[in-house]
Design an enzyme around this catalytic site. Structure first.
Site, PDB file in Angstrom:
ATOM      1  N   ARG A 224      76.908-105.593 -12.486  1.00 47.16           N
ATOM      2  CA  ARG A 224      77.120-104.211 -12.922  1.00 47.16           C
ATOM      3  C   ARG A 224      76.272-103.959 -14.162  1.00 47.16           C
ATOM      4  O   ARG A 224      76.040-104.866 -14.972  1.00 47.16           O
ATOM      5  CB  ARG A 224      78.588-103.965 -13.267  1.00 47.16           C
ATOM      6  CG  ARG A 224      79.503-103.838 -12.072  1.00 47.16           C
ATOM      7  CD  ARG A 224      79.283-102.523 -11.311  1.00 47.16           C
ATOM      8  NE  ARG A 224      80.230-102.349 -10.217  1.00 47.16           N
ATOM      9  CZ  ARG A 224      79.958-102.648  -8.940  1.00 47.16           C
ATOM     10  NH1 ARG A 224      78.796-103.119  -8.574  1.00 47.16           N
ATOM     11  NH2 ARG A 224      80.878-102.446  -8.008  1.00 47.16           N
ATOM     12  N   HIS A 272      70.485 -99.925  -7.081  1.00 50.68           N
ATOM     13  CA  HIS A 272      71.834-100.360  -6.683  1.00 50.68           C
ATOM     14  C   HIS A 272      71.873-100.495  -5.157  1.00 50.68           C
ATOM     15  O   HIS A 272      72.728 -99.898  -4.491  1.00 50.68           O
ATOM     16  CB  HIS A 272      72.906 -99.390  -7.181  1.00 50.68           C
ATOM     17  CG  HIS A 272      74.266-100.025  -7.233  1.00 50.68           C
ATOM     18  ND1 HIS A 272      75.181 -99.758  -8.219  1.00 50.68           N
ATOM     19  CD2 HIS A 272      74.878-100.937  -6.415  1.00 50.68           C
ATOM     20  CE1 HIS A 272      76.286-100.455  -8.010  1.00 50.68           C
ATOM     21  NE2 HIS A 272      76.124-101.183  -6.921  1.00 50.68           N
TER      22      HIS A 272
HETATM   23  P1  NAP Z   1      84.698-112.211  -6.441  1.00 50.54           P
HETATM   24  O1  NAP Z   1      84.812-112.857  -5.100  1.00 50.54           O
HETATM   25  O2  NAP Z   1      85.917-111.658  -7.056  1.00 50.54           O
HETATM   26  O3  NAP Z   1      84.041-113.287  -7.415  1.00 50.54           O
HETATM   27  C1  NAP Z   1      83.914-113.096  -8.789  1.00 50.54           C
HETATM   28  C2  NAP Z   1      83.448-114.390  -9.438  1.00 50.54           C
HETATM   29  O4  NAP Z   1      83.219-114.143 -10.830  1.00 50.54           O
HETATM   30  C3  NAP Z   1      84.506-115.498  -9.337  1.00 50.54           C
HETATM   31  O5  NAP Z   1      83.875-116.743  -9.125  1.00 50.54           O
HETATM   32  C4  NAP Z   1      85.147-115.450 -10.712  1.00 50.54           C
HETATM   33  O6  NAP Z   1      85.713-116.682 -11.144  1.00 50.54           O
HETATM   34  C5  NAP Z   1      83.954-115.109 -11.585  1.00 50.54           C
HETATM   35  N1  NAP Z   1      84.405-114.563 -12.863  1.00 50.54           N
HETATM   36  C6  NAP Z   1      85.149-113.472 -13.110  1.00 50.54           C
HETATM   37  N2  NAP Z   1      85.379-113.324 -14.417  1.00 50.54           N
HETATM   38  C7  NAP Z   1      84.780-114.369 -15.019  1.00 50.54           C
HETATM   39  C8  NAP Z   1      84.675-114.799 -16.354  1.00 50.54           C
HETATM   40  N3  NAP Z   1      85.256-114.125 -17.373  1.00 50.54           N
HETATM   41  N4  NAP Z   1      83.989-115.931 -16.618  1.00 50.54           N
HETATM   42  C9  NAP Z   1      83.419-116.637 -15.618  1.00 50.54           C
HETATM   43  N5  NAP Z   1      83.472-116.285 -14.319  1.00 50.54           N
HETATM   44  C10 NAP Z   1      84.146-115.164 -14.022  1.00 50.54           C
HETATM   45  O7  NAP Z   1      83.632-111.030  -6.398  1.00 50.54           O
HETATM   46  P2  NAP Z   1      82.400-110.840  -5.397  1.00 50.54           P
HETATM   47  O8  NAP Z   1      82.855-110.256  -4.123  1.00 50.54           O
HETATM   48  O9  NAP Z   1      81.626-112.105  -5.359  1.00 50.54           O
HETATM   49  O10 NAP Z   1      81.579-109.709  -6.177  1.00 50.54           O
HETATM   50  C11 NAP Z   1      81.097-109.928  -7.480  1.00 50.54           C
HETATM   51  C12 NAP Z   1      80.532-108.656  -8.073  1.00 50.54           C
HETATM   52  O11 NAP Z   1      79.273-108.344  -7.496  1.00 50.54           O
HETATM   53  C13 NAP Z   1      81.331-107.377  -7.862  1.00 50.54           C
HETATM   54  O12 NAP Z   1      82.454-107.305  -8.716  1.00 50.54           O
HETATM   55  C14 NAP Z   1      80.302-106.327  -8.198  1.00 50.54           C
HETATM   56  O13 NAP Z   1      80.279-106.121  -9.602  1.00 50.54           O
HETATM   57  C15 NAP Z   1      78.988-106.974  -7.780  1.00 50.54           C
HETATM   58  N6  NAP Z   1      78.426-106.356  -6.560  1.00 50.54           N
HETATM   59  C16 NAP Z   1      77.229-105.717  -6.657  1.00 50.54           C
HETATM   60  C17 NAP Z   1      76.670-105.157  -5.531  1.00 50.54           C
HETATM   61  C18 NAP Z   1      75.310-104.521  -5.578  1.00 50.54           C
HETATM   62  O14 NAP Z   1      74.876-103.962  -4.557  1.00 50.54           O
HETATM   63  N7  NAP Z   1      74.601-104.599  -6.672  1.00 50.54           N
HETATM   64  C19 NAP Z   1      77.340-105.226  -4.294  1.00 50.54           C
HETATM   65  C20 NAP Z   1      78.557-105.879  -4.241  1.00 50.54           C
HETATM   66  C21 NAP Z   1      79.108-106.434  -5.379  1.00 50.54           C
HETATM   67  P3  NAP Z   1      86.968-117.321 -10.363  1.00 50.54           P
HETATM   68  O15 NAP Z   1      86.399-117.761  -9.030  1.00 50.54           O
HETATM   69  O16 NAP Z   1      87.353-118.453 -11.216  1.00 50.54           O
HETATM   70  O17 NAP Z   1      87.993-116.246 -10.225  1.00 50.54           O
HETATM   71  C1  GLV Z   2      78.633-102.441  -4.831  1.00 56.84           C
HETATM   72  O1  GLV Z   2      78.160-102.386  -5.903  1.00 56.84           O
HETATM   73  C2  GLV Z   2      79.883-103.066  -4.543  1.00 56.84           C
HETATM   74  O2  GLV Z   2      80.639-103.371  -5.473  1.00 56.84           O
HETATM   75  O3  GLV Z   2      80.188-103.273  -3.345  1.00 56.84           O
END
Ligand code: NAP
Ligand code: GLV
Length: 309
Positions: A224, A272
């Site tokens: 983000r 994005h």
């Molecule tokens: P997720 O499955 O919830 O994974 C989040 C990861 O971040 C987990 O490994 C978590 O640790 C770690 N984390 C959270 N807070 C932390 C901290 N304070 N210190 C260290 N590690 C931390 O989420 P996801 O589905 O992979 O998605 C991640 C993010 O990608 C989304 O929230 C969004 O911001 C971004 N995203 C961007 C796009 C785009 O198109 N640019 C698309 C989709 C998502 P734990 O495993 O220990 O809980």
């Molecule tokens: C996109 O940024 C998502 O969070 O899926």
């Protein structure tokens, strides 16, 4: 009762066709044509206007059209008692892993340098070592980070990852918590940010963090915008501490006209667009949750509001 669909980027008719295929008889209303707000019991949303969800008196489930729910959690009126589910689907995951692989390969194969060479009509051969000599570090080892690591591992890259709680993933050096961050950064040539935005991770990509990377490291940021202190990135690119950055997310989106990132030689900008859900895949996941909701069963991919993701 009805499902309210709210999104300025997703095609409601594609979603309607897919969802009603899975849940016959589902009534889907598309914002702003809400009809009687009291008839809405579920909402499928991406960045709903602040206050909208609170204005639905019988809302009992919220399904996000995105993986990250930080924008919704920032809405102080978001009903606290309504379960909120984020989107976890194989197309969203696969497209993010493609994005990460694309840009890791760009840096590993010096494609960023060749692009500069071409602009200066410079013919210079640059041959990288094998992928195992390039150390990729992933901030966030959740659904997206762990899959990106799996895909990069298949290409032979040297991998490490950092998360809040300790992981044990094959082929990935896993680090966690505050104490794990410095050793993780010290051996990361290409840093990939796939963290959720929470109070703990806001501004994490800053001068202090960049200073702990090896000289000439690169950043691929698809988390983000508010993870990144933009002025700090410009400063470390200027000093040569960082050699390049690929940015998909920004503190202000769309990235404003005239922003220094647009014309920076060492920055690649995407709008994005790193990952996206194919409606035919995402709708099957949402439909599963709708059926669970209708059957009074536990929902999948529930957001832990206290944790913030
Ligand atoms: P997720 O499955 O919830 O994974 C989040 C990861 O971040 C987990 O490994 C978590 O640790 C770690 N984390 C959270 N807070 C932390 C901290 N304070 N210190 C260290 N590690 C931390 O989420 P996801 O589905 O992979 O998605 C991640 C993010 O990608 C989304 O929230 C969004 O911001 C971004 N995203 C961007 C796009 C785009 O198109 N640019 C698309 C989709 C998502 P734990 O495993 O220990 O809980
Ligand atoms: C996109 O940024 C998502 O969070 O899926």
């Amino acid at each position: 009762m009805a499902l309210l669909f709210v999104s300025h980027v997703d095609d409601p008719e594609l979603w309607r066709a897919e969802l009603t295929g899975h849940v016959p008889g589902l009534e889907m209303r598309v914002h702003p044509e809400i009809g009687d707000p009291a008839e809405i019991d579920m909402a499928l949303v991406w960045m709903p206007p602040e206050g909208l969800l609170a204005s639905l008196p019988n809302l009992r489930a919220i399904f996000s059209l995105g993986a990250g729910v930080d924008a919704m959690l920032r809405d102080p009126t978001l009903p606290a008692h309504v379960p909120l589910c984020r989107l976890v689907d194989s197309s969203l995951t696969a497209t993010m892993s493609e994005y990460v692989l694309l840009h890791v390969l760009k840096y590993h194969r010096y494609q960023d340098r060749y692009a500069q060479d071409q602009r200066h009509q410079r013919w210079q051969l640059r041959l990288p070592g094998p992928p195992a000599t390039t150390r990729v570090g992933i901030l966030g080892l959740g659904v997206l980070g762990s899959d990106a690591a799996r895909v990069l591992g298949g290409q032979g890259f040297s991998l490490r990852g950092w998360s809040r709680t300790q992981k044990n993933l094959p082929g990935i050096a896993c680090f966690s918590g505050e104490a794990g961050l410095a050793p993780f950064l010290a051996e990361t040539d290409i840093l990939v940010c796939l963290l959720p935005l929470t109070p703990e991770t806001t501004g994490i990509l800053n001068r202090d963090l960049f200073a702990q990377l090896p000289d000439g490291a690169r950043l691929i940021h698809a988390g983000r915008g508010a993870h990144l202190v933009e002025a700090d990135l410009l400063a470390v690119l200027e000093s040569g501490k960082l050699a390049g950055a690929t940015l998909d997310v920004f503190s202000q989106e769309p990235l404003p006209e005239g922003h220094p990132f647009w014309r920076h030689e060492a920055i690649d900008v995407t709008p994005h667009a790193a990952s996206y859900s194919h409606p035919e895949v995402g709708a099957a996941v949402v439909a599963d949750n709708i059926r669970r909701f209708q059957a009074g069963q536990e929902l999948l991919h529930l957001v832990d509001r206290a944790r913030g993701y």
